[in-house]
Design an enzyme around this catalytic site. Structure first.
Site, mmCIF file in Angstrom:
data_model
loop_
_atom_site.group_PDB
_atom_site.id
_atom_site.type_symbol
_atom_site.label_atom_id
_atom_site.label_comp_id
_atom_site.label_asym_id
_atom_site.label_seq_id
_atom_site.Cartn_x
_atom_site.Cartn_y
_atom_site.Cartn_z
ATOM 1 N N LEU A 282 24.421 -92.507 59.483
ATOM 2 C CA LEU A 282 24.265 -93.924 59.143
ATOM 3 C C LEU A 282 24.570 -94.176 57.670
ATOM 4 C CD1 LEU A 282 21.072 -94.969 61.151
ATOM 5 C CD2 LEU A 282 23.458 -95.529 61.633
ATOM 6 N N CYS A 283 24.297 -93.198 56.818
ATOM 7 C CA CYS A 283 24.583 -93.386 55.397
ATOM 8 C C CYS A 283 26.083 -93.539 55.157
ATOM 9 C CB CYS A 283 24.022 -92.232 54.577
ATOM 10 S SG CYS A 283 24.637 -90.605 55.051
ATOM 11 N N THR A 284 26.884 -92.786 55.937
ATOM 12 C CA THR A 284 28.339 -92.915 55.815
ATOM 13 C C THR A 284 28.797 -94.284 56.277
ATOM 14 O OG1 THR A 284 28.653 -90.534 56.143
ATOM 15 C CG2 THR A 284 30.555 -91.945 56.546
#
Length: 494
Positions: A210-212
Site C-alpha cells: 500500500l505504501c507503493t
C-alpha cells in the site's frame, strides 16, 4: 437414402469409439448403437461458464453427440470478448453470454437442446446440480471452482467402511487456460483429489504494498490499484466496490488515468483496468480450443466408458498439445521428418488404473507436457467423509450455527443449514429466511427426526487470502446419548 448417409457421416467418428471394443475400455463398457443412442438421449451435461473456454465446450460437446446440455453464466457480453469467444457478434454486446451461446450452438448443430441460465452459480438450489450426470467447468475463478467442487462433493456419501457409494458420485471435468498455458483434469469425488485437495497448486495473487500505491507508483497497475483499493474507500465510504458493475469500473479507470498523469505514467487503459481489478489473464483462442477438446473427450470417456480417463491432471505448455494429444509425431512444419523438431515418449503403467506420463521434447526450446498424479487428501473438508461434530441433543439450531463460526476448521459465518431435502434455516432469500426462522430456537436433534447420527450440509462465507468467499461444507453430526433417548421414545410408544 440421403438421410441415412448424412446420419452416418455425422456420427462416423463417434461410432469408432462407441460401436467397437477396445483394450483400454472401462469394465462397464458395452459397445453398440444402444450406447450411442442412450448417450444422446439421456446424458445431461452442465457447462459452468460461457466465456472463451465455455463457448468451445458447448460447441465440442454438441458435436460429440451430447444433445441435452445446460449452461450457466452470470456475465454479459463485452466488446473485449469478441476476439476469442467466437459464438458472439458485435450486435450481441450487452446480452447474457449463456443465452447467446446456447442460441448460436443450437442454430449450428441440429438436434441439440441447450438450456441457458443467466445467474450466479450460488443462486441455484443445490438440488439443481444433482440432476446432471457430469459437470464440466470452463471457469476463470478459483472461488467459483471451489464452490462447484463443494456442491458436487456434497452429494458424495460414504458407507460404513468409509468407501464412496458409487450412486452418489458426481464427476467433474475441469478446464482452465492462461495465455499459452492450460490444464484439464478429471475429478471423481472420493476417488481422485478434488479441487480443495490440491488448491495449493494455484499461485497466490500478486499484491502491491500500500505504501507503493500511495506514495511511489511506478506502473499503470499501481495507479489502477490505488484507485481501486485506496481512492474508492476515501470517496465512497461504506459502499462496497462491485467489479461487475460497469459504472464502478469506469470510475476506477477515470481515477487511475488522473493518477497516471500526475506521475507521468503511460499505459492505463480500460481493458487493463478490468484485468488488474478482476485479475483477468489474457486469453488465447487456440489454447481454449485445445483444452476444450481434451475436456470434451474426457467427458465422453466418463459417460460411455469407451476408454480410461486421465489419471487426474494434464498440464500443457505452449501450442503443441494438440499434436501430442492426437498422436501426431512428425514435425509440425509438415516436412515429414519424425526426428526434426518433435519427439515424445509415452509410458503407461498400471497403478490403481492407468498412470500416463508424457514427455515432449522440442529440439529448439525444450518444450514439455506431462500428466501428473496427485494424492487425495483423506481429511479434505470437501470430498472427505465430512467434519465430525459431536453435539448434545439439547443444542438448538441457532447455537449450532454459532458453533460453525467458531470452529477452527470451518470458520463459517452467515450459515444456511440443509438436512436431506429440508431447509432447516436459510439466510436468503428473505421469504425462505422468514419461513425457516422459527426453527432457530428448536433442538437440532428434533429437527433431524431424532436420528443418532447423520450428515447435514451448510453453506456460508469464509475467508481465504483476506477475501470473503462462498463455500459449502459437509458435516457428520453425532448426538451424545441419542441412542438412549431413542430407546426411551420407543418404550413410551410401546
Amino acid at each position: 437414402m440421403a438421410e441415412s448417409t448424412v446420419h452416418q457421416s455425422r456420427s462416423r467418428d463417434l461410432d469408432k469409439l462407441l460401436l467397437r471394443p477396445g483394450n483400454l475400455v472401462a469394465p462397464t463398457f458395452e459397445p453398440g448403437a444402444q450406447l450411442r443412442d442412450d448417450l444422446q438421449e439421456y446424458a445431461r451435461i452442465l457447462v459452468v461458464g460461457a466465456g472463451g473456454l465455455g463457448c468451445e465446450l458447448l460447441k465440442d460437446l454438441a458435436l460429440s453427440g451430447f444433445k441435452n446440455l445446460e449452461v450457466i453464466d452470470m456475465d454479459r457480453i463485452e466488446v473485449t470478448n469478441l476476439n476469442r469467444q467466437f459464438l458472439f457478434r458485435l450486435e450481441d454486446v450487452g446480452k447474457p453470454k449463456a443465452e447467446v451461446a446456447a442460441k448460436r450452438v443450437m442454430e449450428r448443430v441440429s438436434g441439440v437442446n441447450i438450456v441457458p441460465h443467466f445467474c450466479r452459480i450460488e443462486d441455484k438450489d443445490i438440488d439443481f446440480y444433482k440432476d446432471f450426470i457430469i459437470i464440466v467447468l470452463g471457469l476463470d475463478s478459483v472461488e467459483a471452482r471451489s464452490y462447484i467442487n463443494a456442491v458436487a462433493c456434497g452429494f458424495l456419501e460414504y458407507d460404513s467402511d468409509d468407501k464412496p457409494i458409487e450412486e452418489t458420485v458426481k464427476p467433474m471435468v475441469d478446464g482452465g487456460t492462461e495465455g499459452f498455458k492450460g490444464h484439464a483434469r478429471v475429478i471423481i469425488p472420493g476417488s481422485t483429489p478434488c479441487f480443495e485437495c490440491i488448491i495449493w497448486l494455484f499461485p497466490p495473487q500478486v499484491k502491491f504494498p500500500l505504501c507503493t500505491l500511495a506514495e511511489t507508483p511506478r506502473t499503470a497497475a499501481h495507479c489502477i490499484e490505488y484507485a481501486h483499493l485506496i481512492k474508492w474507500d476515501e470517496v465512497h465510504s461504506g459502499k462496497t466496490f462491485d467489479p461487475d458493475d460497469p459504472e464502478h469500473m469506469k470510475w476506477v479507470y477515470t481515477e487511475a488515468v488522473k493518477r497516471a498523469e500526475l506521475f507521468g505514467i503511460q499505459g492505463v487503459t480500460y481493458s487493463l483496468t478490468q484485468g488488474v481489478v478482476k485479475n483477468i489473464i489474457p486469453a488465447i483462442a487456440s489454447t481454449n480450443a485445445i483444452v476444450s477438446a481434451v475436456c470434451t473427450l474426457e467427458t465422453l470417456k466418463l459417460v460411455s466408458g469407451c476408454s480410461k480417463t486421465l489419471s487426474n491432471y494434464l498440464t500443457c505448455v505452449e501450442f503443441f498439445l494438440i499434436l501430442l494429444y492426437f498422436g501426431i509425431s512428425s514435425c509440425p512444419s509438415g516436412c515429414g521428418n519424425h526426428n526434426c523438431l518433435l519427439q515424445y515418449t509415452i509410458h503407461v503403467t498400471e497403478s490403481d488404473g492407468i498412470m500416463l506420463t508424457i514427455e515432449m521434447y522440442n529440439g529448439m526450446e525444450g518444450l514439455h507436457i506431462k500428466v501428473t498424479e496427485f494424492v487425495k487428501d483423506k481429511d479434505c473438508l470437501a470430498c472427505g467423509p465430512g467434519v465430525l461434530l459431536e453435539l448434545d441433543t439439547s443444542v438448538t439450531l441457532q447455537k449450532f450455527i454459532d458453533m460453525l463460526e467458531e470452529h477452527p476448521k470451518l470458520l463459517l459465518s452467515k450459515a444456511s443449514v440443509r438436512y436431506r431435502a429440508m431447509n432447516l434455516y436459510m439466510q436468503a432469500p428473505q421469504v425462505l429466511e422468514e419461513m425457516t426462522r422459527s426453527n432457530l430456537n428448536l433442538p437440532l436433534f428434533e429437527l433431524m427426526g431424532k436420528v443418532p447420527k447423520d450428515i447435514v450440509h451448510v453453506t456460508g462465507t469464509t475467508s481465504r487470502d483476506d477475501k470473503k468467499t462462498s463455500c459449502l461444507r459437509k458435516l457428520r453430526l453425532v448426538f451424545k446419548g441419542a441412542d438412549a433417548v431413542t430407546d426411551q421414545d420407543m418404550a413410551v410408544g410401546a
